[in-house]
Design a protein around this motif. Structure first.
Motif, short mmCIF file in Angstrom:
data_model
loop_
_atom_site.label_atom_id
_atom_site.label_comp_id
_atom_site.label_asym_id
_atom_site.label_seq_id
_atom_site.Cartn_x
_atom_site.Cartn_y
_atom_site.Cartn_z
N PRO A 48 0.82 -1.23 0.00
CA PRO A 48 0.00 0.00 0.00
C PRO A 48 0.85 1.27 0.00
O PRO A 48 0.44 2.28 -0.59
CB PRO A 48 -0.84 -0.13 1.28
N LEU A 49 2.02 1.23 0.62
CA LEU A 49 2.87 2.42 0.64
C LEU A 49 3.33 2.78 -0.77
O LEU A 49 3.35 3.96 -1.15
CB LEU A 49 4.08 2.19 1.55
N SER A 50 3.68 1.76 -1.57
CA SER A 50 4.12 2.03 -2.94
C SER A 50 2.98 2.60 -3.78
O SER A 50 3.20 3.46 -4.64
CB SER A 50 4.66 0.74 -3.58
N ILE A 51 1.76 2.15 -3.53
CA ILE A 51 0.60 2.68 -4.26
C ILE A 51 0.36 4.14 -3.87
O ILE A 51 0.12 4.99 -4.72
CB ILE A 51 -0.64 1.82 -3.99
N ALA A 52 0.43 4.41 -2.58
CA ALA A 52 0.21 5.79 -2.11
C ALA A 52 1.24 6.74 -2.72
O ALA A 52 0.90 7.85 -3.16
CB ALA A 52 0.27 5.84 -0.59
N ARG A 53 2.49 6.32 -2.74
CA ARG A 53 3.53 7.16 -3.33
C ARG A 53 3.27 7.41 -4.82
O ARG A 53 3.44 8.53 -5.32
CB ARG A 53 4.90 6.50 -3.14
N ALA A 54 2.85 6.35 -5.51
CA ALA A 54 2.58 6.49 -6.95
C ALA A 54 1.41 7.44 -7.19
O ALA A 54 1.44 8.26 -8.12
CB ALA A 54 2.30 5.13 -7.57
N ILE A 55 0.38 7.36 -6.36
CA ILE A 55 -0.76 8.26 -6.50
C ILE A 55 -0.32 9.71 -6.29
O ILE A 55 -0.69 10.61 -7.05
CB ILE A 55 -1.88 7.89 -5.50
N HIS A 56 0.49 9.94 -5.28
CA HIS A 56 0.99 11.30 -5.04
C HIS A 56 1.80 11.78 -6.24
O HIS A 56 1.69 12.94 -6.67
CB HIS A 56 1.85 11.33 -3.78
N ASP A 57 2.61 10.90 -6.82
CA ASP A 57 3.48 11.29 -7.93
C ASP A 57 2.68 11.68 -9.17
O ASP A 57 3.00 12.66 -9.83
CB ASP A 57 4.44 10.15 -8.28
N ILE A 58 1.65 10.90 -9.51
CA ILE A 58 0.95 11.16 -10.76
C ILE A 58 -0.20 12.14 -10.61
O ILE A 58 -0.64 12.75 -11.59
CB ILE A 58 0.45 9.86 -11.42
N ALA A 59 -0.70 12.31 -9.38
CA ALA A 59 -1.84 13.21 -9.18
C ALA A 59 -1.39 14.65 -8.96
O ALA A 59 -2.05 15.58 -9.44
CB ALA A 59 -2.69 12.74 -8.02
N LEU A 75 -9.58 -12.13 -1.02
CA LEU A 75 -9.51 -10.91 -0.22
C LEU A 75 -10.69 -10.86 0.74
O LEU A 75 -11.65 -11.62 0.61
CB LEU A 75 -9.45 -9.67 -1.10
N ASP A 76 -10.56 -10.00 1.71
CA ASP A 76 -11.64 -9.77 2.68
C ASP A 76 -11.96 -8.29 2.62
O ASP A 76 -11.22 -7.46 3.17
CB ASP A 76 -11.19 -10.18 4.08
N PRO A 94 -2.49 -5.65 4.37
CA PRO A 94 -3.47 -4.59 4.65
C PRO A 94 -3.50 -3.60 3.50
O PRO A 94 -2.46 -3.18 2.99
CB PRO A 94 -2.93 -3.94 5.93
N ILE A 95 -4.70 -3.24 3.07
CA ILE A 95 -4.85 -2.34 1.92
C ILE A 95 -5.59 -1.06 2.30
O ILE A 95 -5.07 0.04 2.15
CB ILE A 95 -5.60 -3.05 0.78
N VAL A 96 -6.80 -1.18 2.80
CA VAL A 96 -7.67 -0.02 2.94
C VAL A 96 -7.16 0.97 3.99
O VAL A 96 -7.01 2.17 3.72
CB VAL A 96 -9.11 -0.46 3.26
N VAL A 97 -6.90 0.50 5.20
CA VAL A 97 -6.52 1.43 6.28
C VAL A 97 -5.23 2.17 5.98
O VAL A 97 -5.18 3.41 6.08
CB VAL A 97 -6.44 0.68 7.63
N PRO A 98 -4.13 1.48 5.58
CA PRO A 98 -2.92 2.26 5.29
C PRO A 98 -3.06 3.22 4.13
O PRO A 98 -2.48 4.31 4.15
CB PRO A 98 -1.86 1.18 5.01
N PHE A 109 -12.17 -1.14 -2.14
CA PHE A 109 -11.30 -2.29 -2.40
C PHE A 109 -12.14 -3.44 -2.93
O PHE A 109 -13.12 -3.84 -2.30
CB PHE A 109 -10.62 -2.68 -1.09
N ARG A 110 -11.77 -3.96 -4.12
CA ARG A 110 -12.53 -5.04 -4.73
C ARG A 110 -11.60 -6.02 -5.45
O ARG A 110 -10.48 -5.68 -5.86
CB ARG A 110 -13.55 -4.50 -5.75
N ASN A 111 -12.06 -7.24 -5.60
CA ASN A 111 -11.38 -8.23 -6.43
C ASN A 111 -11.23 -7.69 -7.85
O ASN A 111 -12.10 -6.96 -8.34
CB ASN A 111 -12.20 -9.53 -6.43
N ASP A 112 -10.13 -8.05 -8.52
CA ASP A 112 -9.86 -7.47 -9.84
C ASP A 112 -10.92 -7.81 -10.87
O ASP A 112 -11.30 -6.95 -11.69
CB ASP A 112 -8.46 -7.86 -10.34
N CYS A 113 -11.45 -9.01 -10.84
CA CYS A 113 -12.48 -9.37 -11.83
C CYS A 113 -13.83 -8.73 -11.50
O CYS A 113 -14.59 -8.39 -12.41
CB CYS A 113 -12.62 -10.88 -11.92
N ARG A 114 -14.12 -8.56 -10.21
CA ARG A 114 -15.34 -7.86 -9.84
C ARG A 114 -15.24 -6.39 -10.26
O ARG A 114 -16.22 -5.77 -10.69
CB ARG A 114 -15.59 -7.96 -8.34
#
Length: 306
Positions: A48-59, A75-76, A94-98, A109-114
């Motif tokens: 999740p940290l790498s995703i957050a950094r990427a969002i900051h970079d491109i947004a 997933l749950d 952990p995905i959502v909280v961080p 947060f959802r399964n990729d096919c859903r």
């Protein structure tokens, strides 16, 4: 007349090898995207940290309506975690909280096919259909179901695991889940080489191919091995038949590297698809593999549909 200003959401599609992060307009257009290897050598929190950094970079200073995350299961969604993912070497991620803490955005947060079936309904080839099944035939086989305005999620977000529909009792080799006879174990990118080896043994033929694309090409060009294509078509036909009787869809959208690289597999499978119920529209996705990413963003814009 001024150009319409679309809302924008951040989105991520977490894979076992790579993660894609993008900015997506509410009309489904991806305006920025980057890809990086999914962190697998540190701790689970690095994902999740790498995703957050990427969002900051491109947004940058672009205001975002929220953040949608798609990931291969299991997933749950209630706990907001990946739960023992088979292609990522952590027990839980952990995905959502961080991500909420790092981005200060609402996170869905959802399964990729859903997520992908929502992407197809909102911005792809499934627009206008009431009940849609999205099927990916790639490294594995997965599915997502949309019906009467909502994506079917199930208890923890894992409804639609069609790759584990039983389709055969002749062969006994295991699926990736450890059980035998499942669609994914036969017809996915991982399963085709295993099925081909067993088929060759059963037909007293040499087996020298271990890559799915090579096997499919051999089966097309060499008459000695053409019977394997027919055997694979029967498996895929049973899988499609199970999908049709389970969900009675108006439309089936197929995606994934295996079926997109070999579209004739769909026509061959339809020859063996049971007509107990009327055959729905069956077609390949036109979203170039981006349906999960687009769908993750659409979940931000259309929470009533998930």
């Amino acid at each position: 007349m001024t150009e319409r200003q679309y809302r924008i959401a951040g989105a991520a599609d977490i894979g076992g090898t790579n993660t894609r992060v993008g900015l997506v307009q509410e009309d489904g257009k991806i305006i920025r995207m980057l890809r990086f290897p999914t962190p697998v050598t540190g701790t689970a929190g690095d994902i999740p940290l790498s995703i957050a950094r990427a969002i900051h970079d491109i947004a940058g200073d672009i205001p975002l309506a929220g953040l949608g995350i798609a990931a291969a299961g299991p997933l749950d969604i209630r706990a907001g975690i990946l739960d023992h993912p088979p292609n990522i070497p952590f027990d839980t991620v952990p995905i959502v909280v961080p991500l909420m803490e790092e981005t200060h955005l609402p996170v869905i947060f959802r399964n990729d096919c859903r997520a992908a079936v929502l992407g197809e309904v909102c911005a792809g080839g499934a627009s206008g259909y009431d009940t849609v099944v999205y099927i990916t035939i790639s490294t594995g086989i997965g599915g997502g179901v949309f019906t009467h305005g909502r994506v079917l999620t199930g208890r923890g977000g894992n409804a639609g695991e069609i790759g584990h529909f039983p389709v055969d009792s002749t062969y006994t080799f295991p699926c990736t889940c450890g059980l035998s006879g499942h669609w994914e174990g036969f017809a996915s990118g991982r399963g085709i080489p295993v099925f081909f080896k067993e088929w060759c043994i059963a037909h007293n033929l040499p087996c020298t191919m271990t890559i799915a694309s090579d096997i499919l090409q051999l089966s097309i060009t060499d008459p000695v091995y053409s019977g394997f294509l027919d055997a694979l078509a029967q498996i895929n036909g049973r899988g499609l038949s199970a999908v049709i009787v389970a969900y009675d869809p108006d439309c089936i959208i197929l995606d994934g590297t295996v079926i997109q690289s070999h579209p004739d597999l769909l026509d061959q499978a339809l020859l063996y698809t049971d007509r107990y119920l009327d055959l729905p529209d069956c077609k390949l996705s036109l979203l170039h593999g981006d349906a999960p990413l687009i769908g993750a963003a659409m979940a931000v814009f259309h929470p009533e549909m998930i």
